[in-house]
Design a protein around this motif. Sequence first.
Motif, PDB file in Angstrom:
ATOM      1  N   ARG A   1       1.078  -0.888  -0.356  1.00 46.07           N
ATOM      2  CA  ARG A   1       0.277  -0.154   0.132  1.00 46.07           C
ATOM      3  C   ARG A   1       1.150   1.205   0.053  1.00 46.07           C
ATOM      4  NH1 ARG A   1      -5.381  -0.701   1.362  1.00 46.07           N
ATOM      5  NH2 ARG A   1      -5.427   1.425   2.659  1.00 46.07           N
ATOM      6  N   GLU A   2       0.851   2.190  -0.569  1.00 48.36           N
ATOM      7  CA  GLU A   2       1.130   3.847  -0.443  1.00 48.36           C
ATOM      8  C   GLU A   2       0.586   3.991  -0.243  1.00 48.36           C
ATOM      9  OE1 GLU A   2       4.207   4.015  -4.166  1.00 48.36           O
ATOM     10  OE2 GLU A   2       2.567   3.200  -5.104  1.00 48.36           O
ATOM     11  N   ALA A   3       0.666   5.719   0.482  1.00 52.20           N
ATOM     12  CA  ALA A   3       0.194   6.462   0.721  1.00 52.20           C
ATOM     13  C   ALA A   3       0.644   7.907  -0.313  1.00 52.20           C
ATOM     14  CB  ALA A   3       0.471   7.220   1.812  1.00 52.20           C
TER      15      ALA A   3
ATOM     16  N   ILE B   1      -2.885   5.063   5.930  1.00 48.45           N
ATOM     17  CA  ILE B   1      -2.676   4.420   5.037  1.00 48.45           C
ATOM     18  C   ILE B   1      -2.702   2.940   5.111  1.00 48.45           C
ATOM     19  CG2 ILE B   1      -2.193   4.889   2.521  1.00 48.45           C
ATOM     20  CD1 ILE B   1      -3.869   7.408   3.304  1.00 48.45           C
ATOM     21  N   ARG B   2      -0.939   3.136   4.808  1.00 46.40           N
ATOM     22  CA  ARG B   2       0.090   1.945   4.387  1.00 46.40           C
ATOM     23  C   ARG B   2      -0.257   0.792   5.594  1.00 46.40           C
ATOM     24  NH1 ARG B   2       4.082   6.021   3.701  1.00 46.40           N
ATOM     25  NH2 ARG B   2       4.796   6.168   5.986  1.00 46.40           N
ATOM     26  N   ASN B   3      -0.703   1.453   7.081  1.00 43.97           N
ATOM     27  CA  ASN B   3      -1.014   0.130   7.575  1.00 43.97           C
ATOM     28  C   ASN B   3      -2.256  -0.350   8.568  1.00 43.97           C
ATOM     29  OD1 ASN B   3       1.797  -0.227   7.342  1.00 43.97           O
ATOM     30  ND2 ASN B   3       2.533   1.652   8.952  1.00 43.97           N
TER      31      ASN B   3
ATOM     32  N   ASP C   1      -5.287   0.069   6.854  1.00 41.29           N
ATOM     33  CA  ASP C   1      -5.978   0.192   5.939  1.00 41.29           C
ATOM     34  C   ASP C   1      -6.685   1.241   5.398  1.00 41.29           C
ATOM     35  OD1 ASP C   1      -4.251  -3.028   5.310  1.00 41.29           O
ATOM     36  OD2 ASP C   1      -6.096  -3.028   6.313  1.00 41.29           O
TER      37      ASP C   1
ATOM     38  N   PRO D   1      -8.931   4.368   4.036  1.00 49.42           N
ATOM     39  CA  PRO D   1      -8.609   4.698   2.567  1.00 49.42           C
ATOM     40  C   PRO D   1      -8.214   6.264   2.125  1.00 49.42           C
ATOM     41  CG  PRO D   1     -10.934   4.431   3.135  1.00 49.42           C
ATOM     42  CD  PRO D   1     -10.431   4.130   4.634  1.00 49.42           C
TER      43      PRO D   1
ATOM     44  N   GLU E   1      -5.121   5.820  -0.304  1.00 47.96           N
ATOM     45  CA  GLU E   1      -4.628   5.527  -1.002  1.00 47.96           C
ATOM     46  C   GLU E   1      -4.155   5.199  -2.222  1.00 47.96           C
ATOM     47  OE1 GLU E   1      -2.453   1.447  -1.985  1.00 47.96           O
ATOM     48  OE2 GLU E   1      -4.903   2.253  -2.567  1.00 47.96           O
TER      49      GLU E   1
ATOM     50  N   GLY F   1      -4.195   3.233  -5.006  1.00 47.31           N
ATOM     51  CA  GLY F   1      -5.092   2.490  -5.271  1.00 47.31           C
ATOM     52  C   GLY F   1      -6.582   3.184  -5.542  1.00 47.31           C
ATOM     53  N   GLU F   2      -7.004   3.375  -3.974  1.00 50.01           N
ATOM     54  CA  GLU F   2      -7.937   4.486  -3.505  1.00 50.01           C
ATOM     55  C   GLU F   2      -8.403   5.593  -5.140  1.00 50.01           C
ATOM     56  OE1 GLU F   2     -11.913   5.370  -2.733  1.00 50.01           O
ATOM     57  OE2 GLU F   2     -10.574   3.356  -2.606  1.00 50.01           O
TER      58      GLU F   2
END
Length: 402
Positions: A2-4, A104-106, A108, A110, A269, A271-272
């Motif tokens: 996951r990326e912020a 966001i990374r850890n 979940d 969004p 995130e 992807g969001e």
Amino acid sequence: MREAVIVSTARTGMGKSLKGRLNATHPITYAGHALAHAIARAGIAPGEVEDVVLGSGHPEGATGYDIARTAALKAGCPVTTSGLTVNRFCSSGLQAVAVAAGRIRNEDAPIVAAGGVESISLVQLGGHMNRHHLTEPGLMAAKPEVWMSMIETAEVVADRYGVTREAQDAYSLESQRRTAQAQADGLFADEIVPLAVKMAVADKASGQVSMVDAVLDRDECNRPETTAEGLASLKPVLSGGMRYAAGQTVTAGNASQQSDGAAALILMEAGEAARRDLRPLGAFRGFAVAGCEPDEMGIGPVFAVPRLLERHGLKVQDIDLWELNEAFASQCLYSRDKLGIDPAKYNVNGGAIAVGHPYGMTGARCVGHILLEGRRRRAKWGVVTMCVGSGMGAAGLIEIYS
């Protein structure tokens, strides 16, 4: 993984403490204002923000309640949006961005908002906080420097590392020049969201205070008319009798200005953001802190920056833009030169000596600014760093999407 990413930023102009346009406005008002505009710029609904993380250097005096929670409600977020106020003093705004990115990374989450707010007018200078600094006897005996004033620590740095008054004044003049040029070129226009307020104005003759309508639509602390001669004529704030240093170099002209303001960013995130077809400004890649001697707290970046860069396999020369908070010219000069930062990549539009330093806001303002300025310059890597009271440094790594 996951990326912020950061999809929007918004801030108020910098209000001059006590005499500026925010001198009678509750910090909830302008924190909520910045947050509402950051949400609107992100193109999301207020209820989609899961959490609001705000930094404040004096959170205990700001509202009596969690200012992040109250600012969220002021911004139009529903009661389902939570709030968290964090304090790492002068790095509170940057710490808030780091906390939001971590959620966001850890965890979940969004969408999380981050930012910072400070009302020096109403809290520090307005009498709404206890001005008595209670000391812990054991620590006071072992480490009295913890309770040194920031001005004293700036004098210690100047004396210990040979930073002359002339060098500090020359640095400050350049900060004023860069900010004046940036204002003339409209480079802050895409950050600042105008705010209509009631401003307290005192009549010089009678002392009677009246409330007048005003709009804060620009930074009002900088002094474009600053000259080398004018800076040289200023008397040191501390002129002797200090416990730790001679006190002959720090003036009102080569130190950050006390000011009020708020800044906010929306993190998401990656992807969001892609699902929503949003174009992020950049990504928050890392954060590091380090401790140093309290009596030279201003050189904290010298310890935090190498730790940050080492963890990400980068060198100082790899960074395209730097924002190193200008608490005092003495610590900025030493930190910049000790780290080997190119002055042409450093505080390119001036810093806190010119625009002001609302403690909790500054880190968030610098993150937003480095993203927007980095996009204009087609930069990739940016670092925001600052010293922190009691002897710390903090640094954040931002990947800028051009």
